[in-house]
Design a protein around this motif. Structure first.
Motif, mmCIF file in Angstrom:
data_model
loop_
_atom_site.group_PDB
_atom_site.id
_atom_site.type_symbol
_atom_site.label_atom_id
_atom_site.label_comp_id
_atom_site.label_asym_id
_atom_site.label_seq_id
_atom_site.Cartn_x
_atom_site.Cartn_y
_atom_site.Cartn_z
ATOM 1 N N THR A 17 0.839 -1.203 0.000
ATOM 2 C CA THR A 17 0.000 0.000 0.000
ATOM 3 C C THR A 17 0.868 1.244 0.000
ATOM 4 O O THR A 17 0.626 2.197 -0.761
ATOM 5 C CB THR A 17 -0.921 0.000 1.232
ATOM 6 O OG1 THR A 17 -1.849 -1.088 1.116
ATOM 7 C CG2 THR A 17 -1.691 1.308 1.350
ATOM 8 N N MET A 18 1.888 1.265 0.859
ATOM 9 C CA MET A 18 2.788 2.418 0.889
ATOM 10 C C MET A 18 3.502 2.585 -0.444
ATOM 11 O O MET A 18 3.640 3.712 -0.949
ATOM 12 C CB MET A 18 3.797 2.264 2.025
ATOM 13 C CG MET A 18 3.181 2.362 3.410
ATOM 14 S SD MET A 18 4.416 2.504 4.738
ATOM 15 C CE MET A 18 5.238 0.899 4.633
ATOM 16 N N ALA A 19 3.955 1.480 -1.030
ATOM 17 C CA ALA A 19 4.639 1.561 -2.320
ATOM 18 C C ALA A 19 3.709 2.109 -3.396
ATOM 19 O O ALA A 19 4.127 2.897 -4.251
ATOM 20 C CB ALA A 19 5.169 0.189 -2.715
ATOM 21 N N ARG A 20 2.447 1.701 -3.354
ATOM 22 C CA ARG A 20 1.480 2.224 -4.321
ATOM 23 C C ARG A 20 1.323 3.731 -4.173
ATOM 24 O O ARG A 20 1.361 4.471 -5.169
ATOM 25 C CB ARG A 20 0.124 1.550 -4.123
ATOM 26 C CG ARG A 20 -0.986 2.219 -4.928
ATOM 27 C CD ARG A 20 -2.364 1.701 -4.641
ATOM 28 N NE ARG A 20 -3.368 2.698 -5.013
ATOM 29 C CZ ARG A 20 -4.676 2.497 -4.987
ATOM 30 N NH1 ARG A 20 -5.163 1.333 -4.617
ATOM 31 N NH2 ARG A 20 -5.504 3.453 -5.336
ATOM 32 N N TYR A 21 1.178 4.197 -2.944
ATOM 33 C CA TYR A 21 0.945 5.633 -2.769
ATOM 34 C C TYR A 21 2.171 6.458 -3.126
ATOM 35 O O TYR A 21 2.045 7.546 -3.699
ATOM 36 C CB TYR A 21 0.475 5.922 -1.346
ATOM 37 C CG TYR A 21 -0.989 5.583 -1.120
ATOM 38 C CD1 TYR A 21 -1.972 6.085 -1.969
ATOM 39 C CD2 TYR A 21 -1.383 4.754 -0.078
ATOM 40 C CE1 TYR A 21 -3.308 5.772 -1.778
ATOM 41 C CE2 TYR A 21 -2.716 4.428 0.123
ATOM 42 C CZ TYR A 21 -3.682 4.949 -0.737
ATOM 43 O OH TYR A 21 -5.004 4.626 -0.550
ATOM 44 N N THR A 22 3.365 5.959 -2.822
ATOM 45 C CA THR A 22 4.549 6.716 -3.227
ATOM 46 C C THR A 22 4.656 6.760 -4.744
ATOM 47 O O THR A 22 5.028 7.789 -5.318
ATOM 48 C CB THR A 22 5.831 6.123 -2.618
ATOM 49 O OG1 THR A 22 6.015 4.773 -3.068
ATOM 50 C CG2 THR A 22 5.787 6.146 -1.108
ATOM 51 N N ALA A 23 4.305 5.659 -5.418
ATOM 52 C CA ALA A 23 4.338 5.637 -6.881
ATOM 53 C C ALA A 23 3.330 6.612 -7.469
ATOM 54 O O ALA A 23 3.534 7.133 -8.570
ATOM 55 C CB ALA A 23 4.063 4.219 -7.388
ATOM 56 N N GLU A 24 2.250 6.855 -6.751
ATOM 57 C CA GLU A 24 1.218 7.792 -7.208
ATOM 58 C C GLU A 24 1.535 9.236 -6.835
ATOM 59 O O GLU A 24 0.734 10.135 -7.102
ATOM 60 C CB GLU A 24 -0.136 7.380 -6.642
ATOM 61 C CG GLU A 24 -0.652 6.063 -7.232
ATOM 62 C CD GLU A 24 -1.963 5.600 -6.607
ATOM 63 O OE1 GLU A 24 -2.423 6.234 -5.616
ATOM 64 O OE2 GLU A 24 -2.523 4.607 -7.092
ATOM 65 N N GLY A 25 2.674 9.455 -6.204
ATOM 66 C CA GLY A 25 3.106 10.812 -5.916
ATOM 67 C C GLY A 25 2.837 11.308 -4.508
ATOM 68 O O GLY A 25 3.128 12.469 -4.202
ATOM 69 N N GLU A 26 2.324 10.436 -3.643
ATOM 70 C CA GLU A 26 2.091 10.834 -2.256
ATOM 71 C C GLU A 26 3.390 10.701 -1.455
ATOM 72 O O GLU A 26 4.201 9.812 -1.716
ATOM 73 C CB GLU A 26 1.015 9.961 -1.601
ATOM 74 C CG GLU A 26 -0.302 9.907 -2.345
ATOM 75 C CD GLU A 26 -1.083 11.204 -2.326
ATOM 76 O OE1 GLU A 26 -0.675 12.144 -1.593
ATOM 77 O OE2 GLU A 26 -2.088 11.296 -3.047
ATOM 78 N N ARG A 27 3.558 11.562 -0.481
ATOM 79 C CA ARG A 27 4.662 11.397 0.462
ATOM 80 C C ARG A 27 4.221 10.431 1.549
ATOM 81 O O ARG A 27 3.151 10.576 2.125
ATOM 82 C CB ARG A 27 5.052 12.732 1.091
ATOM 83 C CG ARG A 27 5.759 13.690 0.162
ATOM 84 C CD ARG A 27 6.132 14.961 0.908
ATOM 85 N NE ARG A 27 7.127 14.702 1.955
ATOM 86 C CZ ARG A 27 7.360 15.549 2.977
ATOM 87 N NH1 ARG A 27 6.641 16.672 3.082
ATOM 88 N NH2 ARG A 27 8.288 15.245 3.872
ATOM 89 N N VAL A 28 5.053 9.448 1.810
ATOM 90 C CA VAL A 28 4.779 8.461 2.855
ATOM 91 C C VAL A 28 5.998 8.396 3.765
ATOM 92 O O VAL A 28 7.118 8.198 3.290
ATOM 93 C CB VAL A 28 4.489 7.068 2.265
ATOM 94 C CG1 VAL A 28 4.255 6.060 3.385
ATOM 95 C CG2 VAL A 28 3.275 7.118 1.327
ATOM 96 N N ARG A 29 5.770 8.546 5.061
ATOM 97 C CA ARG A 29 6.867 8.482 6.019
ATOM 98 C C ARG A 29 6.581 7.383 7.036
ATOM 99 O O ARG A 29 5.497 7.331 7.611
ATOM 100 C CB ARG A 29 7.057 9.818 6.738
ATOM 101 C CG ARG A 29 8.187 9.815 7.773
ATOM 102 C CD ARG A 29 8.470 11.208 8.307
ATOM 103 N NE ARG A 29 9.023 12.068 7.264
ATOM 104 C CZ ARG A 29 9.412 13.325 7.474
ATOM 105 N NH1 ARG A 29 9.325 13.855 8.689
ATOM 106 N NH2 ARG A 29 9.901 14.052 6.482
ATOM 107 N N VAL A 30 7.568 6.526 7.256
ATOM 108 C CA VAL A 30 7.495 5.515 8.307
ATOM 109 C C VAL A 30 8.250 6.027 9.518
ATOM 110 O O VAL A 30 9.387 6.503 9.398
ATOM 111 C CB VAL A 30 8.086 4.172 7.834
ATOM 112 C CG1 VAL A 30 8.327 3.234 9.017
ATOM 113 C CG2 VAL A 30 7.159 3.513 6.823
ATOM 114 N N VAL A 31 7.614 5.931 10.669
ATOM 115 C CA VAL A 31 8.263 6.218 11.948
ATOM 116 C C VAL A 31 8.481 4.881 12.649
ATOM 117 O O VAL A 31 7.524 4.155 12.923
ATOM 118 C CB VAL A 31 7.400 7.135 12.826
ATOM 119 C CG1 VAL A 31 8.060 7.341 14.190
ATOM 120 C CG2 VAL A 31 7.171 8.477 12.144
ATOM 121 N N THR A 32 9.732 4.537 12.915
ATOM 122 C CA THR A 32 10.059 3.292 13.606
ATOM 123 C C THR A 32 10.404 3.626 15.049
ATOM 124 O O THR A 32 11.356 4.374 15.311
ATOM 125 C CB THR A 32 11.227 2.568 12.928
ATOM 126 O OG1 THR A 32 10.931 2.383 11.534
ATOM 127 C CG2 THR A 32 11.470 1.212 13.568
#
Length: 283
Positions: A17-32
């Motif tokens: 899901t995250m990979a899809r949204y980044t490919a669509e131009g959304e910024r996605v940030r993971v906080v570990t």
């Protein structure tokens, strides 16, 4: 923003899901939340690698960087220390200073700062059970929900920056019963051995989570798998995560599942987009 307990959690929960949204131009940030310092080496091929054993924290940081690159995401460390998974009867006490024992005010404040810095419209995390009962996963849930509310309140943690209201909060439901049953049935129909038979037996005795949101993302399973393999100390490339043929998975269950926990915008369920109800508002 996806909030996870350890490096590798982001690659096994909602990664496509995250990979899809980044490919669509959304910024996605993971906080570990933690560095995964106390994680065991789960890949038998690396179990006795002295280089890894000599500096597990550094090795896991390199793995996380490679996984983030595979998914196209941004990544930050919250900076807490892995609590480890206690085992035994009775369970031993948690290590002093670990994430699960850090006062909530401190860990919530750290996440509030990340939320106000990144200003996400959507957050994902774990449910109240942690997805599974690891103390860091349960704590991750606790601080995520608390920070979701606190970040929007200018009177809380004023030193963490201007208030920001996240619109939607989701729980990952990666191992929904419907998904696992469908994949297992399809494998049996093809004369294959399913890795999920015992899991299904146990899961049938537990309450099922409510899936409200199903994201189609089969085009990004390869990127998810690349991210999983990047976590070589934790993921055996010949192990559980890769026992389901990808053509079967794409045909039978081309989705990742989520449970909408809270929304500050009107929604119509079920959804097929984490940004449902937000597209017009943020355009």
């Amino acid at each position: 923003m996806a909030v996870h307990a350890h490096p590798d959690d982001e690659s096994s929960k909602g990664a496509a899901t995250m990979a899809r949204y980044t490919a669509e131009g959304e910024r996605v940030r993971v906080v570990t939340c933690t560095g995964g310092e106390r994680g065991s080496i789960l890949n038998p091929k690396l179990a006795h690698d002295e280089t890894i054993l000599a500096d597990m924290p550094a090795y896991r940081r390199r793995e996380m960087a490679a996984a983030a690159e595979a998914l196209g995401i941004e990544h930050v460390w919250l900076g807490f220390v892995d609590s480890g998974l206690p085992e035994g009867d009775p369970l031993p006490p948690l290590p002093e200073g670990c994430f699960a024992l850090v006062p909530l005010e401190e860990s919530v404040g750290a996440l509030v700062r990340e939320i106000r810095t990144f200003r996400p419209h959507v957050m994902t995390t774990y449910n109240e059970l942690g997805g599974y009962p690891h103390p860091d996963h349960v704590r991750c849930h606790e601080i995520s929900v608390a920070a979701f509310h606190a970040a929007a309140d200018p009177e809380q943690y004023p030193q963490a920056g201007p208030a920001w209201e996240v619109s939607k909060l989701y729980y990952d439901v990666g191992f929904s019963y419907a998904r696992i049953e469908a994949i297992s049935t399809a494998m049996h129909e093809r004369g294959l051995v399913s890795p999920f038979d015992e899991w299904l037996e146990r899961a049938s005795r537990r309450p099922e989570r409510t899936v409200t949101t199903r994201i189609r993302c089969e085009d990004y399973f390869d990127r998810r798998d690349e991210a999983l393999r990047a976590h070589a100390t934790q993921i055996d490339p010949d192990g559980f995560f890769f026992e389901v043929p990808r053509d079967v998975e794409r045909e039978v269950w081309p989705f990742e599942d989520f449970e909408l926990a809270e929304s500050r915008v009107p929604v119509e369920l079920p959804e097929d987009d984490l940004f449902a109800g937000l597209r017009r508002l943020v355009a």
